[in-house]
Design a protein around this motif. Structure first.
Motif, PDB file in Angstrom:
ATOM      1  N   LEU A  70       0.836  -1.197   0.000  1.00  0.00           N
ATOM      2  CA  LEU A  70       0.000   0.000   0.000  1.00  0.00           C
ATOM      3  C   LEU A  70       0.874   1.251   0.000  1.00  0.00           C
ATOM      4  N   ASN A  71       0.498   2.186  -0.879  1.00  0.00           N
ATOM      5  CA  ASN A  71       1.199   3.460  -1.078  1.00  0.00           C
ATOM      6  C   ASN A  71       2.522   3.301  -1.826  1.00  0.00           C
TER       7      ASN A  71
ATOM      8  N   ARG B 212      -3.319   1.949  -4.143  1.00  0.00           N
ATOM      9  CA  ARG B 212      -4.399   1.989  -3.158  1.00  0.00           C
ATOM     10  C   ARG B 212      -5.113   0.644  -3.150  1.00  0.00           C
TER      11      ARG B 212
ATOM     12  N   SER C 160     -11.050   2.918   5.175  1.00  0.00           N
ATOM     13  CA  SER C 160     -10.051   2.828   4.110  1.00  0.00           C
ATOM     14  C   SER C 160      -9.983   1.436   3.491  1.00  0.00           C
TER      15      SER C 160
END
Length: 591
Positions: free
Chosen positions: A35-36, A106, A198
């Motif tokens: 993630l990211n 994401r 999220s």
């Protein structure tokens, strides 16, 4: 169309490698990105990108395939797709291998991406890539550290969490590094999963146990297992223990420095009492059912200098506030082994006369029947407590050692010695000795005497003796030197002590010297006598020879005449002879 249906439709295209017309293409079937991070999707083709158009699509579960970017006429064209237009770019630095870049990655990127290559007059090909965006969760354990009664009730003792991760991980409880499984004493409900806004997940698993005292020493931990490459695929928490309250049910008492309870008198003895209870119980020690107060510290009893009268039964009592009023008991028996110093009767030193008998008794009081051994000069001479020596000789003098010992748990040894001295009157090997040598030659006379106490030596007929005393052999050697006298002489050596006297007589017989003037006259006389004897012997032999010869000749003549004078025939007148009268015949025979 759903994601699952798209995956099923393109399952046979996970890696495309083939030829449509004049070109081929490939793309990775699966790509994983944290993630990211930056998502890279390569798309390789065998034709020049100048002669083709390259497009990337995403698969939307509701709307189906949707293009997000295409390359045509050496220009990049981004489609106005929400959440992608501002994050995508194209890397064309490698010929024939354009790469779609998506940053930051994401959770919505967990989907199917499609790369399509269209070549004019040849056709088109496409490849499917499945993307997984993951996040490492944080492992957290909440373990109950407050005290609880170990009464067998079922209680929740810990909760394990894997917070803010993706995708879902598996939580496992361990006891003593072994996986716990549901039993009548262990409850493990299905792990619970919560998703935040999220899209990150928190996984939760509780541990419920029936509380028993046996769990007090157990170690518990939570184990997290993942099936994706998120660094370490398995993570284990710290270990935890339960704080359980329970009374003592069993107690042990042991001697620290002697597990078998065999102790040496004078040793420092430490006994420890141990009970499995929480909190720690109070301990009480008893000797032959009488409580001890001195030497007790907590669960330890110390006897700093144990004595033989402290052998016996020792008990320990462990009591707890939550347990029975009398607590629990255990006991052990200790045996103090001892060996007193050996002693002798008679104690010695002893003095005996030669030929006497000696009896010595060795004693040693002990906790066990001791063994005895007698030694003299490093040599074993007996294995009984009583030593009997018969017909004592001078060589029997010396030090005698008695050793008592036993091996009852420990090797104990005690030794004692005594000296025995044997007294004997002087004694020599011979009483008289004859010495023959030439006159005025040196003669060494040796007087060899045994006896004890040391004899005194007296020479008669000699002086200045040299004496040598061997204290071990009880032997005295006295030596003198004299000149051989001209006539036979007697010399005497006398050895004496308080027990007697021994005398050796030496007879000196001189041998005459045959080299002087007197000896020459004597030799001449001897020679005359010898010559006369030889002459007489020769005359006797000659006379004897003559007699034998005369006898032999006479006998031979007689035999000859007998043969010559036989009677004649009858022609001779009676009364006549051969001219010889009777007397002549007789003389002739005599001749």
């Amino acid at each position: 169309m759903s994601k699952e249906s798209v995956l099923a439709a393109f399952a046979s295209f996970l890696t495309i490698s083939g030829v449509l017309g004049d070109f081929s293409m490939t793309a990775p079937a699966n790509v994983q990105v944290e993630l990211n991070g930056t998502l890279e999707l390569p798309c390789h083709s065998s034709i020049d990108t100048k002669d083709s158009m390259i497009m990337w699509f995403i698969d939307e579960p509701l709307t189906g395939r949707q293009r997000i970017l295409h390359w045509e006429d050496e220009m990049i064209h981004k489609d106005a797709v929400p959440n992608y237009k501002d994050r995508i770019s194209l890397d064309m630095t490698e010929t024939g291998a354009p790469r779609l870049l998506l940053a930051p990655a994401r959770l919505i990127d967990n989907r199917i991406f499609i790369c399509q290559v269209v070549a004019s007059r040849i056709g088109s090909k496409e490849a499917i890539t499945s993307v997984l965006v993951y996040e490492r969760p944080v492992l957290e354990v909440i373990f109950i550290n407050q005290s609880m009664d170990a009464d067998g009730s079922m209680k929740t003792v810990g909760s394990c969490f894997a917070r803010d991760g993706f995708p879902e991980v598996q939580l496992i409880w361990l006891m003593n590094r072994t996986i716990l499984k549901p039993t009548k004493d262990v409850e493990l409900e299905k792990q619970q999963v919560q998703k935040d806004q999220s899209g990150l997940l928190t996984v939760h698993l509780d541990l419920r146990l029936k509380l028993y005292p046996s769990l007090h020493l157990a170690h518990f931990a939570c184990f997290m297992r993942s099936h994706i490459p998120m660094g370490n695929q398995t993570v284990m928490s710290n270990e935890y223990r339960l704080n359980l309250n329970y009374p003592p049910t069993e107690v042990q008492l042991f001697v620290v420095n002697s597990p078998k309870g065999m102790l040496l008198e004078g040793e420092r003895v430490e006994m420890q009492c141990q009970a499995d209870a929480n909190p720690t119980p109070s301990y009480h020690f008893y000797y032959n059912n009488v409580e001890l107060t001195g030497g007790v510290s907590g669960n330890t009893l110390i006897l700093p200098d144990v004595r033989r009268n402290q052998s016996g039964n020792y008990s320990c009592q462990a009591k707890s506030k939550s347990g029975p009023e009398l607590g629990v008991f255990t006991s052990t028996t200790i045996h103090v082994t001892w060996l007193e110093e050996a002693r002798l009767e008679p104690a010695g030193p002893l003095t005996v006369n030669k030929g006497e008998n000696v009896t010595v008794q060795c004693f040693s009081n002990s906790s066990h029947t001791p063994k005895y051994q007698w030694d003299k000069g490093g040599k074993k001479i007996g294995r009984d407590s009583r030593l009997v020596l018969r017909d004592m000789k001078l060589s029997d003098s010396g030090q005698y050692t008695c050793t008592s010992s036993h091996n009852a748990g420990h090797k104990l040894v005690s030794s004692i010695s005594l000296n025995i001295t044997v007294h004997a009157a002087p004694q020599s090997i011979q009483n008289e000795s004859e010495v023959k040598k030439g006159e005025n030659t040196k003669v060494k006379l040796i007087c060899n005497i045994t006896g004890y106490p040391r004899p005194s030596i007296k020479w008669e007929g000699a002086s200045d003796p040299v004496n040598q005393w061997d204290v071990n052999k009880k032997q005295l050697i006295s030596t003198v030197e004299v000149l051989m006298p001209a006539v036979p002489t007697h010399i005497k050596c006398s050895a004496s002590n308080q027990l007697g006297v021994s005398t050796i007589k030496y007879v000196l017989n001189p041998i005459k010297d045959i080299s002087g003037p007197g000896a020459t006259r004597a030799l001449s006389d001897i020679r005359g006598v010898v010559i006369a004897a030889v002459i007489v012997s020769l005359l006797v032999v000659a006379l004897l020879g003559y007699v034998l010869f005369y006898t032999y000749r006479t006998k031979k003549l007689c035999f000859s005449h007998k043969a010559s004078f036989k009677p004649t025939s009858s022609s001779q007148p009676p009364g006549e002879t051969n001219g010889l009268n009777e007397g002549e015949t007789t003389r002739l025979r005599s001749a």
